[in-house]
Design a protein around this motif. Structure first.
Motif, PDB file in Angstrom:
ATOM      1  N   ARG A  45      33.072   9.091 -91.523  1.00  0.00           N
ATOM      2  CA  ARG A  45      34.375   9.599 -91.091  1.00  0.00           C
ATOM      3  C   ARG A  45      34.202  10.963 -90.436  1.00  0.00           C
ATOM      4  O   ARG A  45      33.126  11.570 -90.475  1.00  0.00           O
ATOM      5  N   ILE A  73      35.895  -0.892 -89.736  1.00  0.00           N
ATOM      6  CA  ILE A  73      36.948   0.107 -89.877  1.00  0.00           C
ATOM      7  C   ILE A  73      38.301  -0.589 -89.756  1.00  0.00           C
ATOM      8  O   ILE A  73      38.485  -1.459 -88.901  1.00  0.00           O
ATOM      9  N   ALA A  98      38.160   6.117 -92.372  1.00  0.00           N
ATOM     10  CA  ALA A  98      36.716   5.998 -92.560  1.00  0.00           C
ATOM     11  C   ALA A  98      36.281   4.550 -92.461  1.00  0.00           C
ATOM     12  O   ALA A  98      37.078   3.622 -92.634  1.00  0.00           O
TER      13      ALA A  98
END
Length: 222
Positions: free
Chosen positions: A141, A47, A135
Protein backbone atom coordinates in the motif's frame (compact mmCIF):
# COMPACT_ATOMS: atom_id res chain seq x y z
CA UNK A 1 -9.14 -20.88 -21.15
CA UNK A 2 -8.02 -19.18 -24.33
CA UNK A 3 -4.36 -19.09 -25.29
CA UNK A 4 -2.42 -15.97 -24.42
CA UNK A 5 -2.35 -13.46 -27.29
CA UNK A 6 0.89 -13.12 -29.24
CA UNK A 7 2.75 -9.81 -29.39
CA UNK A 8 5.22 -8.49 -31.93
CA UNK A 9 8.86 -9.59 -31.91
CA UNK A 10 10.00 -6.06 -31.08
CA UNK A 11 7.73 -5.82 -28.03
CA UNK A 12 8.74 -9.29 -26.83
CA UNK A 13 12.43 -8.46 -27.20
CA UNK A 14 12.01 -5.33 -25.12
CA UNK A 15 10.13 -7.14 -22.36
CA UNK A 16 12.58 -10.00 -22.10
CA UNK A 17 15.63 -7.73 -22.25
CA UNK A 18 14.32 -5.47 -19.50
CA UNK A 19 13.24 -8.36 -17.28
CA UNK A 20 16.45 -10.39 -17.28
CA UNK A 21 19.52 -11.12 -19.38
CA UNK A 22 18.92 -14.87 -19.59
CA UNK A 23 17.95 -17.26 -22.35
CA UNK A 24 14.54 -18.90 -22.62
CA UNK A 25 14.52 -22.17 -20.70
CA UNK A 26 16.96 -21.00 -18.02
CA UNK A 27 14.28 -19.38 -15.88
CA UNK A 28 13.10 -21.21 -12.74
CA UNK A 29 9.58 -22.61 -12.60
CA UNK A 30 7.18 -20.06 -11.12
CA UNK A 31 6.11 -22.36 -8.28
CA UNK A 32 9.53 -23.91 -7.73
CA UNK A 33 10.63 -24.02 -4.10
CA UNK A 34 13.84 -22.16 -3.40
CA UNK A 35 15.54 -19.43 -1.43
CA UNK A 36 14.86 -16.70 -4.04
CA UNK A 37 11.46 -15.51 -5.14
CA UNK A 38 10.70 -16.08 -8.82
CA UNK A 39 7.30 -14.37 -9.05
CA UNK A 40 5.00 -11.99 -7.24
CA UNK A 41 2.28 -13.78 -5.30
CA UNK A 42 -1.42 -13.77 -6.12
CA UNK A 43 -1.86 -11.85 -2.87
CA UNK A 44 0.50 -9.16 -4.21
CA UNK A 45 -1.45 -9.13 -7.48
CA UNK A 46 -4.92 -8.70 -5.94
CA UNK A 47 -6.62 -5.45 -4.97
CA UNK A 48 -10.31 -4.84 -4.25
CA UNK A 49 -10.94 -8.46 -5.27
CA UNK A 50 -9.40 -7.98 -8.74
CA UNK A 51 -6.43 -10.26 -9.53
CA UNK A 52 -4.08 -9.57 -12.41
CA UNK A 53 -4.82 -11.87 -15.39
CA UNK A 54 -8.00 -13.15 -13.71
CA UNK A 55 -10.14 -10.00 -13.89
CA UNK A 56 -10.90 -7.65 -16.77
CA UNK A 57 -11.31 -3.91 -17.11
CA UNK A 58 -14.97 -4.66 -17.67
CA UNK A 59 -15.12 -6.43 -14.29
CA UNK A 60 -13.58 -3.37 -12.65
CA UNK A 61 -16.11 -1.01 -14.22
CA UNK A 62 -18.98 -3.26 -13.16
CA UNK A 63 -17.91 -2.76 -9.52
CA UNK A 64 -16.36 0.72 -9.44
CA UNK A 65 -18.36 2.43 -12.16
CA UNK A 66 -17.99 3.30 -15.81
CA UNK A 67 -15.07 5.53 -16.76
CA UNK A 68 -13.18 6.55 -19.88
CA UNK A 69 -10.70 4.13 -21.42
CA UNK A 70 -7.48 5.86 -22.46
CA UNK A 71 -4.22 4.82 -24.13
CA UNK A 72 -1.04 5.20 -22.12
CA UNK A 73 0.82 6.58 -25.15
CA UNK A 74 0.12 7.53 -28.77
CA UNK A 75 1.41 4.14 -29.93
CA UNK A 76 -1.57 2.22 -31.29
CA UNK A 77 -0.33 -0.92 -29.48
CA UNK A 78 0.22 0.81 -26.14
CA UNK A 79 -1.51 -0.29 -22.95
CA UNK A 80 -4.97 1.04 -22.17
CA UNK A 81 -6.08 2.16 -18.71
CA UNK A 82 -8.99 3.19 -16.54
CA UNK A 83 -8.65 5.15 -13.31
CA UNK A 84 -10.55 6.00 -10.14
CA UNK A 85 -10.00 8.78 -7.62
CA UNK A 86 -10.86 8.92 -3.93
CA UNK A 87 -13.29 11.76 -3.17
CA UNK A 88 -11.82 11.92 0.35
CA UNK A 89 -8.03 12.12 -0.12
CA UNK A 90 -7.49 12.18 -3.92
CA UNK A 91 -5.67 8.82 -4.03
CA UNK A 92 -5.71 7.37 -7.56
CA UNK A 93 -6.12 3.69 -8.50
CA UNK A 94 -5.28 2.83 -12.12
CA UNK A 95 -5.86 -0.50 -13.89
CA UNK A 96 -4.01 -1.30 -17.11
CA UNK A 97 -4.33 -3.87 -19.88
CA UNK A 98 -1.78 -4.45 -22.62
CA UNK A 99 -1.13 -6.83 -25.47
CA UNK A 100 -0.62 -9.79 -23.13
CA UNK A 101 -4.07 -9.20 -21.70
CA UNK A 102 -5.66 -8.68 -25.08
CA UNK A 103 -6.29 -5.05 -24.02
CA UNK A 104 -9.12 -6.45 -21.86
CA UNK A 105 -7.69 -8.40 -18.91
CA UNK A 106 -5.75 -6.59 -16.18
CA UNK A 107 -1.98 -6.85 -16.66
CA UNK A 108 -0.95 -4.32 -13.99
CA UNK A 109 -2.31 -1.72 -11.62
CA UNK A 110 -0.98 1.30 -9.77
CA UNK A 111 -1.73 3.39 -6.69
CA UNK A 112 -0.82 7.07 -6.75
CA UNK A 113 -0.88 9.31 -3.70
CA UNK A 114 -2.08 12.88 -4.06
CA UNK A 115 1.55 14.00 -3.74
CA UNK A 116 2.64 11.79 -6.66
CA UNK A 117 0.38 13.87 -8.95
CA UNK A 118 -1.12 11.41 -11.41
CA UNK A 119 -1.14 13.38 -14.70
CA UNK A 120 -4.66 12.38 -15.81
CA UNK A 121 -6.56 12.71 -12.53
CA UNK A 122 -9.24 14.86 -14.16
CA UNK A 123 -10.23 11.85 -16.30
CA UNK A 124 -10.72 9.50 -13.33
CA UNK A 125 -14.12 8.47 -12.01
CA UNK A 126 -14.82 9.10 -8.34
CA UNK A 127 -15.03 6.00 -6.11
CA UNK A 128 -15.48 5.78 -2.35
CA UNK A 129 -13.76 2.35 -2.49
CA UNK A 130 -10.46 4.08 -3.22
CA UNK A 131 -8.44 5.70 -0.43
CA UNK A 132 -4.88 6.02 0.87
CA UNK A 133 -5.53 2.99 3.09
CA UNK A 134 -6.29 0.72 0.11
CA UNK A 135 -3.93 -2.28 0.00
CA UNK A 136 -3.32 -5.49 -1.88
CA UNK A 137 -4.20 -8.74 -0.12
CA UNK A 138 -0.53 -9.08 0.87
CA UNK A 139 -0.52 -5.60 2.44
CA UNK A 140 1.26 -3.58 -0.26
CA UNK A 141 0.00 0.00 0.00
CA UNK A 142 0.92 3.66 -0.08
CA UNK A 143 2.75 4.99 2.97
CA UNK A 144 4.98 1.94 3.53
CA UNK A 145 8.59 2.56 4.54
CA UNK A 146 11.33 0.55 2.81
CA UNK A 147 11.68 -1.60 5.93
CA UNK A 148 7.94 -2.34 5.98
CA UNK A 149 7.99 -3.16 2.26
CA UNK A 150 10.82 -5.66 2.73
CA UNK A 151 8.86 -7.45 5.47
CA UNK A 152 6.17 -8.16 2.85
CA UNK A 153 8.11 -8.59 -0.39
CA UNK A 154 11.67 -9.36 0.71
CA UNK A 155 14.79 -7.67 -0.59
CA UNK A 156 14.32 -5.76 -3.88
CA UNK A 157 16.31 -6.50 -7.02
CA UNK A 158 17.00 -2.78 -7.51
CA UNK A 159 17.30 -0.32 -4.61
CA UNK A 160 17.66 3.40 -5.25
CA UNK A 161 17.49 6.43 -3.00
CA UNK A 162 13.93 7.28 -4.06
CA UNK A 163 12.68 4.02 -5.55
CA UNK A 164 12.87 0.25 -5.27
CA UNK A 165 11.94 -2.42 -7.81
CA UNK A 166 11.35 -6.15 -7.77
CA UNK A 167 11.82 -7.85 -11.16
CA UNK A 168 11.06 -11.54 -11.64
CA UNK A 169 11.15 -13.97 -14.57
CA UNK A 170 9.94 -17.56 -14.35
CA UNK A 171 8.29 -20.30 -16.43
CA UNK A 172 4.65 -21.28 -16.02
CA UNK A 173 3.55 -24.68 -17.35
CA UNK A 174 0.61 -24.63 -19.74
CA UNK A 175 -2.53 -26.62 -19.14
CA UNK A 176 -3.69 -29.07 -21.82
CA UNK A 177 -6.35 -26.55 -22.87
CA UNK A 178 -3.73 -23.81 -23.24
CA UNK A 179 -1.51 -26.04 -25.40
CA UNK A 180 -4.54 -26.77 -27.58
CA UNK A 181 -5.45 -23.09 -27.67
CA UNK A 182 -1.97 -22.12 -28.85
CA UNK A 183 -2.47 -24.47 -31.81
CA UNK A 184 -6.07 -23.48 -32.54
CA UNK A 185 -5.77 -19.72 -32.04
CA UNK A 186 -2.14 -18.93 -32.89
CA UNK A 187 -1.16 -21.90 -35.06
CA UNK A 188 1.77 -22.73 -32.77
CA UNK A 189 2.56 -26.28 -31.63
CA UNK A 190 3.70 -25.90 -28.02
CA UNK A 191 3.78 -29.60 -27.13
CA UNK A 192 7.60 -29.75 -27.11
CA UNK A 193 7.92 -26.64 -24.93
CA UNK A 194 4.63 -26.21 -23.04
CA UNK A 195 5.61 -23.18 -20.95
CA UNK A 196 4.78 -19.50 -20.78
CA UNK A 197 7.47 -17.01 -19.80
CA UNK A 198 6.08 -15.02 -16.90
CA UNK A 199 7.44 -11.59 -16.03
CA UNK A 200 6.27 -9.83 -12.88
CA UNK A 201 7.28 -6.73 -10.99
CA UNK A 202 6.66 -4.44 -8.06
CA UNK A 203 7.92 -0.86 -8.27
CA UNK A 204 7.65 1.69 -5.49
CA UNK A 205 8.53 5.39 -5.60
CA UNK A 206 9.22 7.17 -2.31
CA UNK A 207 8.70 10.70 -1.03
CA UNK A 208 9.79 11.71 2.47
CA UNK A 209 10.55 8.09 3.32
CA UNK A 210 7.08 6.71 2.51
CA UNK A 211 5.68 4.98 -0.58
CA UNK A 212 4.10 7.63 -2.76
CA UNK A 213 3.40 5.50 -5.85
CA UNK A 214 3.06 1.73 -6.23
CA UNK A 215 3.01 -0.29 -9.48
CA UNK A 216 2.38 -4.06 -9.60
CA UNK A 217 2.28 -6.15 -12.78
CA UNK A 218 2.45 -9.64 -14.23
CA UNK A 219 2.43 -10.78 -17.87
CA UNK A 220 2.88 -14.09 -19.66
CA UNK A 221 4.12 -14.73 -23.18
CA UNK A 222 5.22 -17.59 -25.38
Amino acid sequence: MQAKPVVSAFLMLGIVTCAAQIRRGQEPLCKQEGTARADITDADATILGFTIAHASLEDVQAKLGSTELRRVSKDEESDVSICYVSPADRTILVFYSGAMGGWKDITWFALWSREAMYPHSSECASSSLVSRNLATVSGLRLGLTKKELEKIAGRPTKDGTRSVKYDYVCRSKMTADEVKGMKDVNGWDATSDPYFDRMSWIEVLYAHGAASRLDIGRIESY
